[in-house]
Enzyme design. Structure first.
Site, mmCIF file in Angstrom:
data_model
loop_
_atom_site.group_PDB
_atom_site.id
_atom_site.type_symbol
_atom_site.label_atom_id
_atom_site.label_comp_id
_atom_site.label_asym_id
_atom_site.label_seq_id
_atom_site.Cartn_x
_atom_site.Cartn_y
_atom_site.Cartn_z
ATOM 1 N N ARG A 179 -22.158 8.528 -3.527
ATOM 2 C CA ARG A 179 -20.931 9.193 -3.095
ATOM 3 C C ARG A 179 -20.487 10.215 -4.128
ATOM 4 O O ARG A 179 -20.013 11.312 -3.780
ATOM 5 C CB ARG A 179 -19.816 8.166 -2.851
ATOM 6 C CG ARG A 179 -20.051 7.288 -1.638
ATOM 7 C CD ARG A 179 -18.873 6.336 -1.431
ATOM 8 N NE ARG A 179 -17.669 7.043 -1.036
ATOM 9 C CZ ARG A 179 -16.441 6.527 -1.096
ATOM 10 N NH1 ARG A 179 -16.274 5.280 -1.555
ATOM 11 N NH2 ARG A 179 -15.397 7.217 -0.706
ATOM 12 N N CYS A 238 -11.186 6.743 -7.816
ATOM 13 C CA CYS A 238 -12.258 6.293 -6.915
ATOM 14 C C CYS A 238 -12.094 7.041 -5.602
ATOM 15 O O CYS A 238 -11.827 8.236 -5.604
ATOM 16 C CB CYS A 238 -12.203 4.769 -6.734
ATOM 17 S SG CYS A 238 -10.589 4.162 -6.181
#
Length: 281
Positions: A179, A238
């Site tokens: 990611r 995050c």
């Protein structure tokens, strides 16, 4: 009081202790009701269920990330209804090695309640050891939870933009490598990362059994990662400000205090197309 981690044996010895309050925070992003269903099927005796979307976050807005911080007054009321006050030792766990329970840990610290610890190894370790589970939902006597938020613990998106322009700060991105580099993005509409961020996946905080690495090992890793950057100039982020809390706890275990949470994280950063996006390493 315990302020970072608690082991399974210690928790087991306090299941009947009225001064301990336990929370199950199990949650699946792709199935938001899965955690609550699993809780009803079996949880650590005495545990309450805290839902990530409904209890530990506020509603999403067009300019927010996927899990905005909850209103502190409403959150404090919920904790009081769950029986938490200043005298209570709180323990949080989930079925994902603390990835979600870390959010509750951080929120209580934000509200000024330091007596909160993550169950090391989580529900998985508890089950492996054959410890008790129940489907019974406990009743509790409400308490008055008095709070005072410490807003020095987190930064806004505007703060992040200013810190990036100023330099001298480190941004630790706790998402998976795939990611971070932008190869995949299962949850957000844009892939990639904030330019200058460093990838530190949550899994790097854990050993092969899903428990936190030894404090000295974490110290060595973070000392190398931060180098000359102080903890106070370090920001953990995050996808939506959840797993970033896990690394803030790991930093404290390693002896690095004062790092900040970016609650909006990647999902808030990308709400404005003018903000820069980086891909690759």
């Amino acid at each position: 009081m315990l302020t970072t981690l608690v082991d399974t044996q210690t928790l087991a010895s306090h299941l009947q202790d009225p001064t301990w309050v336990i929370f199950d925070c199990s949650f699946v992003l792709t199935d938001p009701s899965a955690g609550a269903r699993a809780y009803l099927e079996g949880h650590i005796p005495g545990a309450h269920y805290a839902h990530l979307d409904q209890d530990l976050s506020s509603p999403i807005t067009p300019t927010s990330g996927r899990h905005p911080l909850p209103d502190p007054t409403m959150l404090a009321h919920k904790f009081g209804q769950w029986g938490v006050d200043a005298s209570k030792q709180v323990v949080a766990y989930d079925d994902s090695h603390g990835a979600v329970a870390g959010r509750l840990w951080w929120l209580l610290r934000w509200l000024g309640h330091d007596g909160v610890a993550l169950l090391d190894g989580g529900l998985s370790k508890w089950r492996r050891e054959g410890r008790p589970l129940t489907a019974y939902t406990s009743t509790v006597s409400p308490r008055t939870f008095e709070f005072s938020t410490d807003d020095g613990r987190w930064v806004t998106t505007k703060d992040v933009e200013e810190l990036l322009a100023r330099g001298g700060h480190k941004f630790l991105d706790n998402r998976t490598h795939e990611r971070f580099v932008g190869d995949v993005e299962p949850f957000d509409k844009v892939a990639g990362h904030i330019p200058g961020a460093i990838n530190r996946p949550l899994e790097d905080n854990l050993d092969e059994n899903g428990c936190f690495l030894a404090d000295d090992v974490l110290y060595g890793q973070f000392a190398d990662l931060l180098a000359a950057t102080s903890p106070e100039s370090t920001v953990s982020m995050c996808g939506s400000g959840i797993t970033a809390c896990h690394t803030l706890l790991a930093l404290e275990r390693a002896g690095f205090f004062g790092a900040k949470l970016y609650p909006g994280s990647w999902s808030e950063w990308i709400t404005d197309n003018s903000r820069p996006v980086a891909k690759g390493t």
